[in-house]
Design a protein around this motif. Structure first.
Motif, PDB file in Angstrom:
ATOM      1  N   GLU A  54       0.836  -1.210   0.000  1.00 41.66           N
ATOM      2  CA  GLU A  54       0.000   0.000   0.000  1.00 41.66           C
ATOM      3  C   GLU A  54       0.869   1.257   0.000  1.00 41.66           C
ATOM      4  N   GLN A  55       1.934   1.242   0.758  1.00 39.77           N
ATOM      5  CA  GLN A  55       2.834   2.397   0.799  1.00 39.77           C
ATOM      6  C   GLN A  55       3.505   2.619  -0.554  1.00 39.77           C
ATOM      7  N   LEU A  56       3.942   1.538  -1.167  1.00 39.95           N
ATOM      8  CA  LEU A  56       4.602   1.636  -2.460  1.00 39.95           C
ATOM      9  C   LEU A  56       3.636   2.140  -3.537  1.00 39.95           C
ATOM     10  N   TYR A  57       2.428   1.604  -3.542  1.00 47.27           N
ATOM     11  CA  TYR A  57       1.457   2.009  -4.563  1.00 47.27           C
ATOM     12  C   TYR A  57       1.126   3.494  -4.429  1.00 47.27           C
ATOM     13  N   ALA A  58       1.064   3.971  -3.196  1.00 48.42           N
ATOM     14  CA  ALA A  58       0.692   5.365  -2.932  1.00 48.42           C
ATOM     15  C   ALA A  58       1.755   6.364  -3.360  1.00 48.42           C
ATOM     16  N   THR A  59       2.968   5.906  -3.649  1.00 47.30           N
ATOM     17  CA  THR A  59       4.028   6.835  -4.066  1.00 47.30           C
ATOM     18  C   THR A  59       3.752   7.439  -5.434  1.00 47.30           C
ATOM     19  N   MET A  65       4.747   1.128  -7.924  1.00 53.03           N
ATOM     20  CA  MET A  65       3.378   0.634  -8.075  1.00 53.03           C
ATOM     21  C   MET A  65       3.382  -0.791  -8.625  1.00 53.03           C
ATOM     22  N   TYR A  66       4.258  -1.047  -9.593  1.00 51.57           N
ATOM     23  CA  TYR A  66       4.355  -2.403 -10.146  1.00 51.57           C
ATOM     24  C   TYR A  66       4.807  -3.375  -9.054  1.00 51.57           C
TER      25      TYR A  66
END
Length: 235
Positions: A54-59, A65-66
């Motif tokens: 979730e943290q990575l996607y939100a960047t 995101m991948y």
């Protein structure tokens, strides 16, 4: 690993050539240009970590995101989580190859995909049709309603030529995937593909191109791939 450590590792793996390829397909800054295969060693260390995903996607960073899709725990995600992810999917490589892939590993995949297909929004529709492609290519035929898929084939035939371009790609791929991976409707998918004919895309480019599910199906027949199922959806 925490967010900062993963971002540092991803940045170190970035290649300018890969970054340019991603950007030519619709990605925009921020991104590093990490080849998907180069992410595997990090993924093996982390395995599944939904909070970190979730943290990575939100960047908003395409590579992050991948990678979020790679380490996500799909069964820990709700419909609201997937709706949030699809809202942030700004081009097809996110909608179709991150969000749709992750969704396809859940028990709510069809109901969410159905809702997105009916949304009238290009990338949501594309993700919905793509999700069915991932599902059909991986799950046993018995998990699907033949009547439902038959109706979906008819909807594609009726709507594909008037649909947004990215959705056209996924709809054409749906017809192909039904023909190849869902044996009970192979013949009907072949008929529908012939009736649809070539679908012109990239009309804004100097030279447009055509999607032709019928030709692709015949290639699969020639290679004896009818009934193909992949073992895993995510790599």
């Amino acid at each position: 690993m925490n967010l900062e450590e993963v971002m540092q590792e991803l940045e170190a793996l970035g290649k300018e050539r890969t970054k340019k390829i991603y950007m030519s397909n619709g990605a925009h800054e921020p991104l590093f240009g990490v080849a998907t295969g180069a992410m595997k060693p990090i993924a093996r260390k982390i395995k599944k970590d939904q909070a970190l995903a979730e943290q990575l996607y939100a960047t908003g960073n395409y590579d992050a995101m991948y990678f979020a899709g790679v380490i996500a725990d799909p069964k820990a995600m709700t419909e609201a989580d997937f709706d949030r992810w699809i809202e942030d999917a700004y081009f097809y490589m996110i909608s179709d190859f991150i969000v749709a892939v992750t969704l396809s590993e859940t028990d709510i995949a069809q109901q969410v995909a159905d809702r997105w297909i009916a949304s009238g929004e290009e990338l949501k529709m594309s993700a919905g049709w793509s999700c069915y492609c991932w599902l059909l290519g991986n799950r046993p035929d018995a998990e699907f309603s033949e009547d439902k898929l038959s109706g979906m084939l008819e909807n594609v035939q009726a709507m594909i030529h008037q649909s947004p371009e990215r959705t056209q790609y996924s709809m054409s791929n749906f017809v192909y995937t039904v023909a190849v991976s869902y044996v009970p409707l192979h013949d009907k998918a072949v008929e529908r593909a012939k009736a649809i004919g070539p679908v012109e895309v990239q009309k804004d480019k100097p030279k447009s191109k055509f999607l032709n599910a019928s030709d692709n199906i015949q290639n699969a027949v020639d290679k004896n791939r009818i009934g193909f199922k992949r073992k895993y959806v995510r790599c």
